[in-house]
Design a protein around this motif. Structure first.
Motif, PDB file in Angstrom:
ATOM      1  N   MET A   1       0.827  -1.195   0.000  1.00  0.00           N
ATOM      2  CA  MET A   1       0.000   0.000   0.000  1.00  0.00           C
ATOM      3  C   MET A   1       0.854   1.234   0.000  1.00  0.00           C
ATOM      4  N   PRO A   2       0.946   2.409  -0.716  1.00  0.00           N
ATOM      5  CA  PRO A   2       1.690   3.610  -0.926  1.00  0.00           C
ATOM      6  C   PRO A   2       1.242   4.622   0.045  1.00  0.00           C
ATOM      7  N   ILE A 132      -8.029   3.850 -11.340  1.00  0.00           N
ATOM      8  CA  ILE A 132      -7.856   4.434 -10.001  1.00  0.00           C
ATOM      9  C   ILE A 132      -6.440   4.196  -9.506  1.00  0.00           C
ATOM     10  N   SER A 133      -5.916   2.992  -9.702  1.00  0.00           N
ATOM     11  CA  SER A 133      -4.584   2.651  -9.208  1.00  0.00           C
ATOM     12  C   SER A 133      -3.501   3.469  -9.897  1.00  0.00           C
ATOM     13  N   LEU A 134      -3.649   3.675 -11.213  1.00  0.00           N
ATOM     14  CA  LEU A 134      -2.643   4.440 -11.947  1.00  0.00           C
ATOM     15  C   LEU A 134      -2.733   5.928 -11.631  1.00  0.00           C
ATOM     16  N   LEU A 135      -3.956   6.454 -11.588  1.00  0.00           N
ATOM     17  CA  LEU A 135      -4.121   7.887 -11.330  1.00  0.00           C
ATOM     18  C   LEU A 135      -3.910   8.234  -9.864  1.00  0.00           C
ATOM     19  N   TYR A 136      -3.813   7.218  -9.020  1.00  0.00           N
ATOM     20  CA  TYR A 136      -3.513   7.453  -7.611  1.00  0.00           C
ATOM     21  C   TYR A 136      -2.211   8.228  -7.464  1.00  0.00           C
ATOM     22  N   SER A 137      -1.229   7.920  -8.310  1.00  0.00           N
ATOM     23  CA  SER A 137       0.082   8.563  -8.205  1.00  0.00           C
ATOM     24  C   SER A 137       0.442   9.432  -9.400  1.00  0.00           C
ATOM     25  N   TRP A 147       1.060  20.034  -9.803  1.00  0.00           N
ATOM     26  CA  TRP A 147       0.296  18.921 -10.345  1.00  0.00           C
ATOM     27  C   TRP A 147      -0.136  17.970  -9.240  1.00  0.00           C
ATOM     28  N   TRP A 148      -1.409  17.607  -9.255  1.00  0.00           N
ATOM     29  CA  TRP A 148      -1.969  16.717  -8.253  1.00  0.00           C
ATOM     30  C   TRP A 148      -2.335  15.369  -8.863  1.00  0.00           C
ATOM     31  N   ALA A 149      -2.038  14.298  -8.133  1.00  0.00           N
ATOM     32  CA  ALA A 149      -2.588  12.977  -8.419  1.00  0.00           C
ATOM     33  C   ALA A 149      -3.810  12.782  -7.520  1.00  0.00           C
ATOM     34  N   LEU A 150      -4.510  11.667  -7.689  1.00  0.00           N
ATOM     35  CA  LEU A 150      -5.685  11.422  -6.846  1.00  0.00           C
ATOM     36  C   LEU A 150      -5.320  11.419  -5.371  1.00  0.00           C
ATOM     37  N   ARG A 151      -4.144  10.919  -5.046  1.00  0.00           N
ATOM     38  CA  ARG A 151      -3.731  10.829  -3.646  1.00  0.00           C
ATOM     39  C   ARG A 151      -3.562  12.194  -2.998  1.00  0.00           C
ATOM     40  N   ASP A 152      -3.427  13.250  -3.804  1.00  0.00           N
ATOM     41  CA  ASP A 152      -3.204  14.584  -3.267  1.00  0.00           C
ATOM     42  C   ASP A 152      -4.486  15.296  -2.877  1.00  0.00           C
ATOM     43  N   PHE A 153      -5.637  14.773  -3.294  1.00  0.00           N
ATOM     44  CA  PHE A 153      -6.896  15.409  -2.920  1.00  0.00           C
ATOM     45  C   PHE A 153      -7.152  15.159  -1.434  1.00  0.00           C
ATOM     46  N   VAL A 158      -6.672   7.260   1.563  1.00  0.00           N
ATOM     47  CA  VAL A 158      -6.926   6.030   2.324  1.00  0.00           C
ATOM     48  C   VAL A 158      -8.166   5.309   1.813  1.00  0.00           C
ATOM     49  N   PHE A 159      -9.168   6.063   1.366  1.00  0.00           N
ATOM     50  CA  PHE A 159     -10.391   5.439   0.863  1.00  0.00           C
ATOM     51  C   PHE A 159     -10.158   4.798  -0.506  1.00  0.00           C
ATOM     52  N   LEU A 160      -9.313   5.412  -1.325  1.00  0.00           N
ATOM     53  CA  LEU A 160      -8.968   4.815  -2.611  1.00  0.00           C
ATOM     54  C   LEU A 160      -8.244   3.493  -2.412  1.00  0.00           C
ATOM     55  N   ILE A 161      -7.268   3.487  -1.500  1.00  0.00           N
ATOM     56  CA  ILE A 161      -6.524   2.261  -1.214  1.00  0.00           C
ATOM     57  C   ILE A 161      -7.456   1.166  -0.726  1.00  0.00           C
ATOM     58  N   ALA A 162      -8.316   1.498   0.237  1.00  0.00           N
ATOM     59  CA  ALA A 162      -9.213   0.497   0.817  1.00  0.00           C
ATOM     60  C   ALA A 162     -10.171  -0.056  -0.226  1.00  0.00           C
ATOM     61  N   TYR A 163     -10.707   0.820  -1.070  1.00  0.00           N
ATOM     62  CA  TYR A 163     -11.667   0.370  -2.084  1.00  0.00           C
ATOM     63  C   TYR A 163     -11.010  -0.570  -3.084  1.00  0.00           C
ATOM     64  N   VAL A 164      -9.864  -0.183  -3.624  1.00  0.00           N
ATOM     65  CA  VAL A 164      -9.218  -1.014  -4.648  1.00  0.00           C
ATOM     66  C   VAL A 164      -8.798  -2.359  -4.063  1.00  0.00           C
TER      67      VAL A 164
END
Length: 302
Positions: A1-2, A132-137, A147-153, A158-164
């Protein structure tokens, strides 16, 4: 998990790690241990339904995890961030080419197995998890000059990680076994897994507290504090414990609490100053324990 501090367990880079430590570092920081955890959780879902995991599907999950996490670790912008290097980050920087090669090999294997087993009819479902996994970073939008990735919002990662993770390790086995995703048992397993992974994901927010604050990523520890984050994580574990699939034997219910209790201990004692091994070995290792508990329960308590 990142990690944010250089007070890690890595040995002096001038001397290099010992053979044993070097091997451990390679397993942990190449995401091999994490990929084994993903395989283990997927396997645990098959074991719940008393079905052997197909080796090609298990290999696909393992290699897809290797690809995504190693791709994340070699992204150029992450190596230019103004943060102190931990032992983990230093190891990744020193082995960027090897990690990229490993990611490409893993992608080829996962892609080949995806085509071999005929998952193309589920390209929409699996594709949304891949996106989701690729755009996470990967940077997708520019916000205030950065520049923001999904993880920067704010509060999202944590919810993206848990869902995937829950979707991959519960829904994909369910689809393989032709079980409806809205079946009550599948939904309970999914929700239980999601809360379990969510609780562990908070641990890595605590690890990255200073780094995220420095680069402007608003996470739960940064917004609400570390103690409040731990309480939310523990509440997620309680929720997971209360979600019991219908028909699960009482002795299984008791044994299945062990990984949740271990996760609770890892969460409670988590601190960003702890060794890289605390997070890479113990926090991720709780997921491996989850598999071992399900396997032992199936072998001896059935």
């Amino acid at each position: 998990m990142p990690s944010a501090h250089s007070s890690s367990s890595a040995s002096d880079p001038q001397r290099g790690p010992s053979g044993l430590q070097g091997g451990l570092d390679a397993v942990l920081y190449s995401s091999t241990w994490l990929a084994l955890a993903a395989l283990g959780l997927t396997w645990a879902t098959f074991l719940f339904w008393q079905v052997h995991i197909p080796w090609r599907l298990g290999t696909m999950i393992f290699t897809a995890t290797l690809f995504l996490y190693n791709l994340d670790s070699v992204l150029p912008y992450k190596h230019s961030q103004p943060v102190a290097l931990s032992g983990r980050k230093s190891w990744m920087r020193a082995h960027r080419r090897s990690l990229f090669f490993l990611a490409m090999v893993a992608l080829a294997v996962a892609g080949g197995l995806f085509l071999w087993d005929g998952w193309q009819h589920l390209i929409g479902f699996i594709g949304h998890l891949a996106v989701i996994s690729l755009l996470y970073s990967l940077p997708i939008v520019k916000v205030k000059g950065r520049w923001w990735a999904l993880r920067d919002f704010p509060l999202l990662k944590v919810f993206l990680i848990a869902y995937v993770w829950a979707a991959v390790t519960v829904w994909i086995p369910a689809l393989y076994l032709h079980r409806p995703l809205l079946d009550p048992v599948v939904l309970v397993l999914f929700a239980r897994r999601l809360l379990f992974i969510l609780a562990l994901a908070f641990v890595f927010d605590i690890r990255d507290f200073s780094k995220d604050k420095l680069i402007g990523t608003r996470t739960f520890p940064g917004v609400f504090g570390v103690r409040a984050t731990k309480l939310v994580a523990l509440a997620a574990l309680v929720g997971a414990a209360l979600l019991v699939p219908v028909g699960m034997p009482a002795q299984h219910q008791a044994v299945y609490l062990l990984p949740l209790l271990l996760a609770g201990g890892v969460i409670w004692f988590a601190d960003e100053s702890r060794s890289d091994y605390y997070f890479a070995l113990l926090a991720d290792g709780v997921m491996v324990v989850q598999f071992l508990v399900v396997w032992v329960a199936g072998m001896f308590l059935t």
